[in-house]
Design an enzyme around this catalytic site. Structure first.
Site, short mmCIF file in Angstrom:
data_model
loop_
_atom_site.label_atom_id
_atom_site.label_comp_id
_atom_site.label_asym_id
_atom_site.label_seq_id
_atom_site.Cartn_x
_atom_site.Cartn_y
_atom_site.Cartn_z
N HIS A 137 1.47 -10.29 9.05
CA HIS A 137 0.83 -11.43 8.40
C HIS A 137 1.79 -12.17 7.48
O HIS A 137 2.90 -11.72 7.22
CB HIS A 137 -0.43 -11.00 7.65
CG HIS A 137 -0.23 -10.00 6.56
ND1 HIS A 137 0.48 -10.26 5.40
CD2 HIS A 137 -0.67 -8.73 6.45
CE1 HIS A 137 0.45 -9.20 4.62
NE2 HIS A 137 -0.24 -8.24 5.24
N CYS A 157 1.08 -3.07 6.01
CA CYS A 157 1.29 -4.14 6.98
C CYS A 157 2.75 -4.59 7.01
O CYS A 157 3.58 -4.11 6.25
CB CYS A 157 0.41 -5.33 6.62
SG CYS A 157 -1.37 -4.98 6.75
#
Length: 182
Positions: A137, A157
């Site tokens: 992301h 992430c």
């Protein structure tokens, strides 16, 4: 709100304050730990993504040819494979993009199919939560445009700039292979 959520919120706020402070400092030459991604523009579809955690880089491929390499940020405790919720580690192995989110809390996100069956089985045997919601992301939506949080700041992430996730998001379909190496 549970303790983990409060801790993550506090860490995000501290990171935001640090990022704004850094952005207000006079411009400095690029340092080795903040090298820019290569300057090419990613065009066309991607069929494989390779993430090399120790090198803090991610490379997009098509038909075996490297198209573009990105500098990345990882989980706040990046050494080793993810084993449980809250450990701050980014998982290692071969995964697939299994969802795309253009309305995430971060500027665009590509979901990775972690945990897989063996991760869930191991976690069940150890009576722990394996975690989940691992994404590639951009930056948090509340950050001012152009700001990059420094260092490894995610909960597990893989983060890149908003401009970079924009081009990767446009070129990456569900089912794309993602290999994450130590």
């Amino acid at each position: 709100m549970n303790l983990l959520a409060r801790l993550f919120s506090a860490l995000t706020l501290v990171a935001l304050i640090c990022a704004i402070w850094v952005a207000l400092l006079p411009q400095r030459p690029t340092t080795p730990d903040r090298l820019p991604s290569d300057q090419t523009t990613l065009t066309g579809p991607v069929d494989r993504i390779l993430i090399e955690k120790s090198a803090r880089k991610m490379t997009a491929f098509r038909d075996g040819a490297a198209l573009k390499t990105y500098r990345i940020a990882l989980g706040f405790a990046p050494e080793g494979d993810k084993s449980q919720q809250g450990d701050g580690k980014t998982p290692e192995g071969i995964f697939r993009i299994d969802r795309r989110n253009d309305a995430s809390a971060y500027h665009l996100s590509l979901g990775i199919d972690y945990p897989q069956a063996e991760d869930r089985a191991r976690a069940a045997a150890e009576d722990i939560d394996p975690g989940g919601d691992i994404f590639i992301h951009g930056q948090p939506n509340q950050l001012p445009r152009g700001i990059l949080l420094p260092g490894d700041w995610t909960a597990g992430c893989i983060a890149i700039s908003n401009a970079e996730i924009g081009e990767l998001f446009a070129a990456t379909a569900i089912g794309t292979e993602v290999e994450i190496r130590p």
